[in-house]
Design a protein around this motif. Structure first.
Motif, mmCIF file in Angstrom:
data_model
loop_
_atom_site.group_PDB
_atom_site.id
_atom_site.type_symbol
_atom_site.label_atom_id
_atom_site.label_comp_id
_atom_site.label_asym_id
_atom_site.label_seq_id
_atom_site.Cartn_x
_atom_site.Cartn_y
_atom_site.Cartn_z
ATOM 1 N N PHE A 11 0.682 -1.122 0.056
ATOM 2 C CA PHE A 11 0.023 0.041 0.177
ATOM 3 C C PHE A 11 0.916 1.262 -0.136
ATOM 4 N N ALA A 12 2.001 1.334 0.821
ATOM 5 C CA ALA A 12 2.802 2.621 0.835
ATOM 6 C C ALA A 12 3.405 2.739 -0.171
ATOM 7 N N ALA A 13 4.050 1.365 -1.038
ATOM 8 C CA ALA A 13 4.724 1.710 -2.357
ATOM 9 C C ALA A 13 3.658 2.300 -3.251
ATOM 10 N N VAL A 14 2.315 1.813 -3.633
ATOM 11 C CA VAL A 14 1.381 2.111 -4.390
ATOM 12 C C VAL A 14 1.202 3.733 -4.002
ATOM 13 N N LEU A 15 0.886 3.981 -2.888
ATOM 14 C CA LEU A 15 0.755 5.329 -2.731
ATOM 15 C C LEU A 15 1.907 6.309 -3.004
ATOM 16 N N THR A 16 3.009 5.850 -2.702
ATOM 17 C CA THR A 16 4.284 6.797 -3.019
ATOM 18 C C THR A 16 4.381 6.782 -4.582
ATOM 19 N N GLY A 17 4.013 5.571 -5.216
ATOM 20 C CA GLY A 17 4.201 5.529 -6.805
ATOM 21 C C GLY A 17 3.166 6.861 -7.407
ATOM 22 N N ALA A 18 1.750 6.593 -6.584
ATOM 23 C CA ALA A 18 0.839 7.580 -7.189
ATOM 24 C C ALA A 18 1.098 8.901 -6.913
ATOM 25 N N LEU A 19 1.510 9.431 -5.782
ATOM 26 C CA LEU A 19 2.232 10.414 -5.685
ATOM 27 C C LEU A 19 3.238 11.005 -6.403
ATOM 28 N N ALA A 20 4.156 10.154 -6.638
ATOM 29 C CA ALA A 20 5.343 10.690 -7.696
ATOM 30 C C ALA A 20 4.558 11.020 -9.198
ATOM 31 N N TRP A 21 3.704 9.835 -9.535
ATOM 32 C CA TRP A 21 3.248 10.334 -10.789
ATOM 33 C C TRP A 21 2.492 11.697 -10.964
ATOM 34 N N ILE A 22 1.653 11.974 -9.820
ATOM 35 C CA ILE A 22 0.890 13.192 -9.794
ATOM 36 C C ILE A 22 1.697 14.290 -9.760
ATOM 37 N N SER A 23 2.902 14.176 -8.952
ATOM 38 C CA SER A 23 3.706 15.375 -9.133
ATOM 39 C C SER A 23 4.808 15.439 -10.303
ATOM 40 N N LEU A 24 5.062 14.801 -11.025
ATOM 41 C CA LEU A 24 5.929 14.683 -12.142
ATOM 42 C C LEU A 24 5.406 14.922 -13.390
ATOM 43 N N ILE A 25 4.103 14.288 -13.313
ATOM 44 C CA ILE A 25 3.494 14.450 -14.773
ATOM 45 C C ILE A 25 3.080 15.992 -14.956
ATOM 46 N N PRO A 26 3.414 16.438 -16.276
ATOM 47 C CA PRO A 26 3.126 18.053 -16.489
ATOM 48 C C PRO A 26 1.481 18.082 -16.738
ATOM 49 N N ILE A 27 1.062 19.175 -16.365
ATOM 50 C CA ILE A 27 -0.190 19.602 -16.413
ATOM 51 C C ILE A 27 -0.674 20.079 -17.824
#
Length: 140
Positions: A11-27
């Motif tokens: 769960f922590a790995a999935v949450l960390t991956g999701a936050l990384a994706w949300i923060s790095l993908i350009p808007i």
């Protein structure tokens, strides 16, 4: 106990991956336009005493993503937005380049005022996370 620990780690790995994706993908957005429509019959309903709001009191835009306000007058009477007179059937586009809060006179509002809030482009990872969270909350 080991199964519970594994579930928490996953769960922590999935949450960390999701936050990384949300923060790095350009808007980005399919269009830089944010479109609002003044429906037909707005003036007539207001003159009949209805307290209707056809447009939101506050419109939120983001510089570089959705920074062009488009108003469409579908009503049978002219409408005023800021210094612009929009005739029936006419569209009005107003691009915003600077983050700020703008006040406009607007005859489509019972109060006669509309506020446009232009946020700065979310350039950093934390700003992207915050922007996406605010957008999600506004849509709900």
């Amino acid at each position: 106990m080991r199964a519970r620990t594994r579930i928490l780690v996953v769960f922590a790995a999935v949450l960390t991956g999701a936050l990384a994706w949300i923060s790095l993908i350009p808007i980005s957005a399919p269009s830089r336009e944010q479109v609002f429509e003044i429906p037909k019959g707005t003036w007539e309903r207001r003159m009949a005493g209805e307290k209707i709001e056809t447009l939101p009191d506050h419109i939120y835009l983001t510089a570089g993503v959705r920074d062009i306000l488009v108003l469409k007058n579908r009503d049978d009477v002219p409408q005023i937005f800021g210094p612009t007179l929009m005739m029936p059937g006419q569209n009005f586009s107003l691009p915003f380049e600077r983050p700020a809060e703008y006040q406009f006179a607007c005859t489509a509002h019972a109060s006669g005022q509309m506020t446009i809030v232009v946020d700065s482009y979310p350039a950093t990872p934390w700003a992207r996370i915050s922007w996406r969270a605010r957008e999600l909350i506004r849509r709900l």
